[in-house]
Write a protein that holds these residues in place. Structure first.
Motif, PDB file in Angstrom:
ATOM      1  N   ALA A 287     -11.072 127.101 -58.694  1.00 58.04           N
ATOM      2  CA  ALA A 287     -12.477 128.072 -58.410  1.00 58.04           C
ATOM      3  C   ALA A 287     -12.181 129.503 -58.417  1.00 58.04           C
ATOM      4  O   ALA A 287     -10.992 129.794 -58.775  1.00 58.04           O
ATOM      5  CB  ALA A 287     -12.646 127.897 -56.601  1.00 58.04           C
ATOM      6  N   GLY A 288     -13.338 130.269 -58.845  1.00 58.28           N
ATOM      7  CA  GLY A 288     -13.012 131.746 -59.325  1.00 58.28           C
ATOM      8  C   GLY A 288     -14.541 132.631 -59.178  1.00 58.28           C
ATOM      9  O   GLY A 288     -15.246 132.111 -58.438  1.00 58.28           O
ATOM     10  N   THR A 289     -13.850 133.530 -59.653  1.00 55.70           N
ATOM     11  CA  THR A 289     -15.052 134.661 -59.576  1.00 55.70           C
ATOM     12  C   THR A 289     -15.632 134.882 -60.923  1.00 55.70           C
ATOM     13  O   THR A 289     -14.992 135.511 -61.575  1.00 55.70           O
ATOM     14  CB  THR A 289     -15.276 135.656 -58.700  1.00 55.70           C
ATOM     15  OG1 THR A 289     -14.039 136.343 -59.202  1.00 55.70           O
ATOM     16  CG2 THR A 289     -15.205 135.419 -56.972  1.00 55.70           C
ATOM     17  N   ASP A 290     -17.339 135.554 -60.683  1.00 58.90           N
ATOM     18  CA  ASP A 290     -17.559 135.574 -62.309  1.00 58.90           C
ATOM     19  C   ASP A 290     -18.027 137.022 -62.284  1.00 58.90           C
ATOM     20  O   ASP A 290     -17.923 137.489 -61.350  1.00 58.90           O
ATOM     21  CB  ASP A 290     -19.304 135.390 -62.251  1.00 58.90           C
ATOM     22  CG  ASP A 290     -20.038 135.576 -63.205  1.00 58.90           C
ATOM     23  OD1 ASP A 290     -19.639 136.516 -63.996  1.00 58.90           O
ATOM     24  OD2 ASP A 290     -20.601 134.614 -64.265  1.00 58.90           O
ATOM     25  N   PRO A 291     -16.937 137.869 -63.292  1.00 57.04           N
ATOM     26  CA  PRO A 291     -16.549 139.105 -63.308  1.00 57.04           C
ATOM     27  C   PRO A 291     -18.063 140.295 -63.420  1.00 57.04           C
ATOM     28  O   PRO A 291     -17.319 140.937 -63.461  1.00 57.04           O
ATOM     29  CB  PRO A 291     -15.665 138.994 -64.835  1.00 57.04           C
ATOM     30  CG  PRO A 291     -15.851 137.562 -65.608  1.00 57.04           C
ATOM     31  CD  PRO A 291     -16.021 136.180 -64.389  1.00 57.04           C
ATOM     32  N   THR A 292     -18.653 138.612 -64.065  1.00 51.99           N
ATOM     33  CA  THR A 292     -19.778 140.019 -64.012  1.00 51.99           C
ATOM     34  C   THR A 292     -20.980 139.743 -62.863  1.00 51.99           C
ATOM     35  O   THR A 292     -21.658 140.725 -62.585  1.00 51.99           O
ATOM     36  CB  THR A 292     -20.867 139.759 -65.288  1.00 51.99           C
ATOM     37  OG1 THR A 292     -21.098 138.594 -65.529  1.00 51.99           O
ATOM     38  CG2 THR A 292     -20.081 139.941 -66.892  1.00 51.99           C
ATOM     39  N   THR A 293     -21.259 139.082 -62.627  1.00 61.19           N
ATOM     40  CA  THR A 293     -22.024 138.556 -61.036  1.00 61.19           C
ATOM     41  C   THR A 293     -21.455 138.467 -60.041  1.00 61.19           C
ATOM     42  O   THR A 293     -21.638 138.992 -59.023  1.00 61.19           O
ATOM     43  CB  THR A 293     -23.070 137.623 -61.135  1.00 61.19           C
ATOM     44  OG1 THR A 293     -21.970 136.470 -61.092  1.00 61.19           O
ATOM     45  CG2 THR A 293     -23.817 137.746 -62.889  1.00 61.19           C
ATOM     46  N   ASN A 355     -24.686 129.201 -56.067  1.00 61.06           N
ATOM     47  CA  ASN A 355     -24.757 130.029 -54.984  1.00 61.06           C
ATOM     48  C   ASN A 355     -23.067 129.108 -54.299  1.00 61.06           C
ATOM     49  O   ASN A 355     -23.978 128.680 -52.862  1.00 61.06           O
ATOM     50  CB  ASN A 355     -25.917 128.793 -54.216  1.00 61.06           C
ATOM     51  CG  ASN A 355     -26.830 129.976 -54.632  1.00 61.06           C
ATOM     52  OD1 ASN A 355     -27.181 131.208 -55.295  1.00 61.06           O
ATOM     53  ND2 ASN A 355     -28.551 129.169 -54.470  1.00 61.06           N
ATOM     54  N   PHE A 356     -22.405 129.027 -54.480  1.00 57.21           N
ATOM     55  CA  PHE A 356     -20.688 128.704 -54.082  1.00 57.21           C
ATOM     56  C   PHE A 356     -20.866 129.663 -53.052  1.00 57.21           C
ATOM     57  O   PHE A 356     -21.346 130.537 -53.570  1.00 57.21           O
ATOM     58  CB  PHE A 356     -19.946 128.118 -55.279  1.00 57.21           C
ATOM     59  CG  PHE A 356     -20.143 127.073 -55.993  1.00 57.21           C
ATOM     60  CD1 PHE A 356     -20.487 125.930 -54.772  1.00 57.21           C
ATOM     61  CD2 PHE A 356     -20.428 126.650 -56.920  1.00 57.21           C
ATOM     62  CE1 PHE A 356     -20.546 124.213 -55.525  1.00 57.21           C
ATOM     63  CE2 PHE A 356     -20.292 125.909 -57.525  1.00 57.21           C
ATOM     64  CZ  PHE A 356     -20.255 124.459 -57.039  1.00 57.21           C
ATOM     65  N   THR A 357     -19.939 129.401 -52.591  1.00 55.33           N
ATOM     66  CA  THR A 357     -19.207 130.552 -51.427  1.00 55.33           C
ATOM     67  C   THR A 357     -17.276 130.097 -52.190  1.00 55.33           C
ATOM     68  O   THR A 357     -17.048 129.317 -52.449  1.00 55.33           O
ATOM     69  CB  THR A 357     -19.033 129.848 -49.918  1.00 55.33           C
ATOM     70  OG1 THR A 357     -19.331 128.628 -49.212  1.00 55.33           O
ATOM     71  CG2 THR A 357     -20.692 130.068 -49.644  1.00 55.33           C
ATOM     72  N   GLN A 358     -16.305 131.034 -51.426  1.00 55.88           N
ATOM     73  CA  GLN A 358     -15.197 131.029 -51.497  1.00 55.88           C
ATOM     74  C   GLN A 358     -15.314 129.276 -51.007  1.00 55.88           C
ATOM     75  O   GLN A 358     -14.109 128.664 -51.968  1.00 55.88           O
ATOM     76  CB  GLN A 358     -14.558 131.899 -51.112  1.00 55.88           C
ATOM     77  CG  GLN A 358     -13.034 131.558 -51.366  1.00 55.88           C
ATOM     78  CD  GLN A 358     -12.014 132.724 -50.524  1.00 55.88           C
ATOM     79  OE1 GLN A 358     -12.571 133.887 -49.709  1.00 55.88           O
ATOM     80  NE2 GLN A 358     -10.301 132.617 -51.260  1.00 55.88           N
ATOM     81  N   SER A 360     -17.195 126.265 -50.506  1.00 59.34           N
ATOM     82  CA  SER A 360     -16.799 125.318 -51.089  1.00 59.34           C
ATOM     83  C   SER A 360     -16.942 125.785 -52.445  1.00 59.34           C
ATOM     84  O   SER A 360     -16.914 124.098 -52.813  1.00 59.34           O
ATOM     85  CB  SER A 360     -18.348 125.509 -50.443  1.00 59.34           C
ATOM     86  OG  SER A 360     -19.485 126.163 -51.741  1.00 59.34           O
ATOM     87  N   SER A 361     -16.527 126.319 -53.211  1.00 56.66           N
ATOM     88  CA  SER A 361     -15.958 126.304 -54.448  1.00 56.66           C
ATOM     89  C   SER A 361     -14.670 126.111 -54.314  1.00 56.66           C
ATOM     90  O   SER A 361     -13.926 125.070 -55.341  1.00 56.66           O
ATOM     91  CB  SER A 361     -15.891 127.535 -55.402  1.00 56.66           C
ATOM     92  OG  SER A 361     -15.217 128.481 -54.149  1.00 56.66           O
ATOM     93  N   THR A 362     -13.726 125.828 -53.854  1.00 57.24           N
ATOM     94  CA  THR A 362     -12.141 125.805 -53.701  1.00 57.24           C
ATOM     95  C   THR A 362     -12.179 124.113 -53.055  1.00 57.24           C
ATOM     96  O   THR A 362     -11.824 123.787 -53.651  1.00 57.24           O
ATOM     97  CB  THR A 362     -11.496 126.371 -53.034  1.00 57.24           C
ATOM     98  OG1 THR A 362     -12.035 127.657 -52.913  1.00 57.24           O
ATOM     99  CG2 THR A 362     -10.491 125.891 -52.785  1.00 57.24           C
ATOM    100  N   ALA A 363     -13.046 123.884 -52.677  1.00 51.89           N
ATOM    101  CA  ALA A 363     -13.629 122.842 -51.884  1.00 51.89           C
ATOM    102  C   ALA A 363     -13.714 121.226 -52.835  1.00 51.89           C
ATOM    103  O   ALA A 363     -13.658 120.631 -53.738  1.00 51.89           O
ATOM    104  CB  ALA A 363     -14.491 122.607 -51.235  1.00 51.89           C
TER     105      ALA A 363
END
Length: 585
Positions: A287-293, A355-358, A360-363
């Motif tokens: 899981a991670g975050t998009d650096p642009t959005t 539309n993930f949250t931290q 849900s994306s980690t899960a």
């Protein structure tokens, strides 16, 4: 230059290091407002879930598949080994005990197969069939009939082949526009200047469009390319209502067949081609975050075969028209996201967004990382577990532990007298460090305190007491030999005692590791607590007991062998340390 000996290291600095560690732990606890650890299933209650396997042919599943599913689920819910979730097999069922209340995300984690498949989108539609727009009454120009629905030239415009809702709306407007609206109301044939001007002149020759039947619905496949799609799937696609889809697992899809699937939020439906890439070809997920959005995503990497398959499918569909240039990421028969592919994606890696949250994306990353279950399961039973019995046992255990600690303190004070105060202080520091460590692990590493953990922590009282008792006895032995002052005896005794302390703690720690590795559930929890307190014992003895003993050796109360110091001449069976110093002078 030789390294400094223990006698050359100032004990005050060592005590300051330990104080800084304790203050840092306390500050972290205060900032997180986490003053009480989280409790396990036996102390806080929770949920027991029974999963029953579902097979395509209805036959009992292979025993190896059940065992594999148990291992995967255990790795998911208890991957770090200390979350106190218990997973066990009961015949062909799997029983999972999850501590805490409101574990909906955990239930989804253990009961989903997490079988990722990447499929080309063949057709797309909204979640439910849209009703056909009924015609409205409109004024007709004097001397003319109803306006013609056919543009000048008599040719019917070709509906937009796009699979998007906007494309379907445009197709419907061109095929049967409202008589009261101009031809460009829906973005249609605005450039046809004859559509309206010729209406009056051709009213008699142009047939009136049929009036839709009340309750009729628009065909969701209107204007879309349906070639290569199984006719049975076309019927299923028209009939499915994704707003009423079963939450949780989707269909148990066959990767070698086309399927009809819904989006995970129930807003759309799809016809999907055979799986181009399967989840078994995923080598890792994070899981991670998009650096642009800044949105949460799941980055996945493929094995060599999967990387080749992913590059091939993205290269093949990139030039197709919508929606066939979309590649759906399907998890357990549910479409997570279906992005448009604009170019081939080689390299063996991709990402899933939607539309993930931290959480849900980690899960999702954990599901993919720990592996796909070999079977589909249904929740055959979900039972809430009360913590009443566990609370009674906790109360009894704390009382017993308190009584035991009081007995140890009394023994230390009666036998060692003044030295016993150092032992009591060491126990106090060990207790503070242990409690702080448990709280921090609880709120930052998923640790949940259960009765086996508490038993292991109570047993550690004896481990800590053994360490400084070994040290105290070494000091007394050095003094009884009659050739050392208290200050020199403290240093010589430490060099001999620390070897014994380290060997004893090493044996205990190895035993804890072996027990933790081979056991599961309550026994593993006990082993974890025992190993943790063994490490804390070493920290306390090296950073507190020994430096404090070096400081008190300089005090007259202990150096002169006061009767209450525990180092008096009568107790030592010889002259006092002070008298021995005078004799040596």
């Amino acid at each position: 230059m030789a390294p400094p000996t223990s006698s050359q290291i100032k004990p005050g600095r060592t005590l300051l290091v330990l104080l800084a560690i304790i203050l840092a732990m306390g500050a972290t606890i205060a900032l997180q407002k986490a003053f009480v650890p989280k409790f396990g299933l036996d102390l806080a209650g929770g949920t027991t879930v029974t999963l029953s396997p579902v097979t395509l042919d209805g036959k009992p599943p292979p025993s190896e598949s059940i065992d594999q599913a148990v291992n995967i689920i255990r790795a998911r819910v208890n991957g770090n080994g200390i979350a106190d979730a218990q997973v066990a097999r009961a015949n062909d069922n799997i029983v999972i005990q999850i501590p805490g209340v409101g574990q909906r995300e955990a239930l989804g984690l253990v009961s989903t197969t997490a079988e990722l498949r990447m499929r080309q989108v063949l057709a797309y539609g909204p979640s439910t069939n849209q009703p056909v727009q009924m015609p409205t009454a409109a004024a007709t120009p004097s001397g003319s009939g109803a306006p013609s629905a056919t543009p000048s030239g008599g040719s019917t415009p070709t509906p937009n082949a796009s699979g998007t809702p906007a494309g379907r709306a445009l197709s419907s407007a061109l095929a049967a526009p409202s008589p009261s609206a101009p031809a460009d109301a829906k973005g249609g044939a605005k450039g046809d200047g004859k559509a309206k001007g010729d209406a009056g002149a051709k009213a008699e020759a142009t047939p009136t469009p049929p009036v839709p039947t009340p309750g009729a619905t628009e065909d969701p496949l209107a204007g879309q390319d349906t070639s290569g799609i199984d006719p049975a799937l076309l019927t299923q696609f028209r009939d499915i209502d994704c707003t009423a889809k079963n939450k949780g697992q989707g269909v148990q899809d066959d990767p070698n067949k086309q399927i009809v699937a819904c989006s995970d939020d129930g807003s759309a439906r799809y016809i999907l081609d055979k799986a181009a890439v399967q989840g078994t070809e995923v080598s890792g997920a994070q899981a991670g975050t998009d650096p642009t959005t800044g949105e949460w995503i799941v980055n996945i990497t493929f094995k060599s075969k999967g990387a080749s398959q992913f590059a091939d499918i993205t290269r093949r569909i990139t030039t197709l028209t919508p929606p066939r240039n979309q590649l759906a990421n399907v998890l357990d028969g549910v479409v997570i996201v279906a992005p448009t592919i604009e170019e081939a994606i080689p390299g063996g890696s991709a990402r899933i967004s939607g539309n993930f949250t931290q959480v849900s994306s980690t899960a999702l990353a954990d599901q993919l990382k720990y592996g796909a279950l070999p079977l589909k399961f249904k929740q055959s039973q979900v039972v809430s577990v009360s913590s009443t019995l566990g609370q009674d046992q906790l109360r009894g255990g704390l009382i017993s532990g308190g009584i035991g600690l009081l007995v140890v303190v009394l023994y230390l004070l009666l036998y060692y007298r003044g030295l016993g105060l150092i032992g009591v202080a060491s126990l106090g520091v060990a207790t503070a460090v242990t409690y702080s460590t448990v709280v921090l692990l609880s709120h930052n590493a998923g640790f949940r305190l259960s009765l086996p953990h508490i038993i292991g922590l109570v047993v550690s009282i004896g481990i800590t007491a053994d360490s400084f008792i070994v040290y105290f006895e070494r000091i007394r032995d050095e003094i009884k030999e009659g050739h050392r002052t208290l200050r020199s005896a403290v240093e010589v005794a430490w060099r001999r005692a620390r070897r014994t302390i380290l060997v004893a703690d090493a044996v205990m720690f190895i035993a804890a590791i072996v027990l933790f590795a081979l056991a599961v559930g309550d026994v593993a929890g006990f082993a974890f607590a025992m190993g943790l307190t063994t490490l804390i014992d070493i920290v306390v003895v090296f950073l507190f007991t020994k430096p404090l003993m070096s400081l008190v050796a300089r005090m007259r109360f202990f150096a002169k062998g006061h009767k209450l110091s525990g180092l008096d001449a009568e107790r030592m069976g010889r002259t006092s340390p002070a008298e021995q110093t005078l004799q040596e002078a």
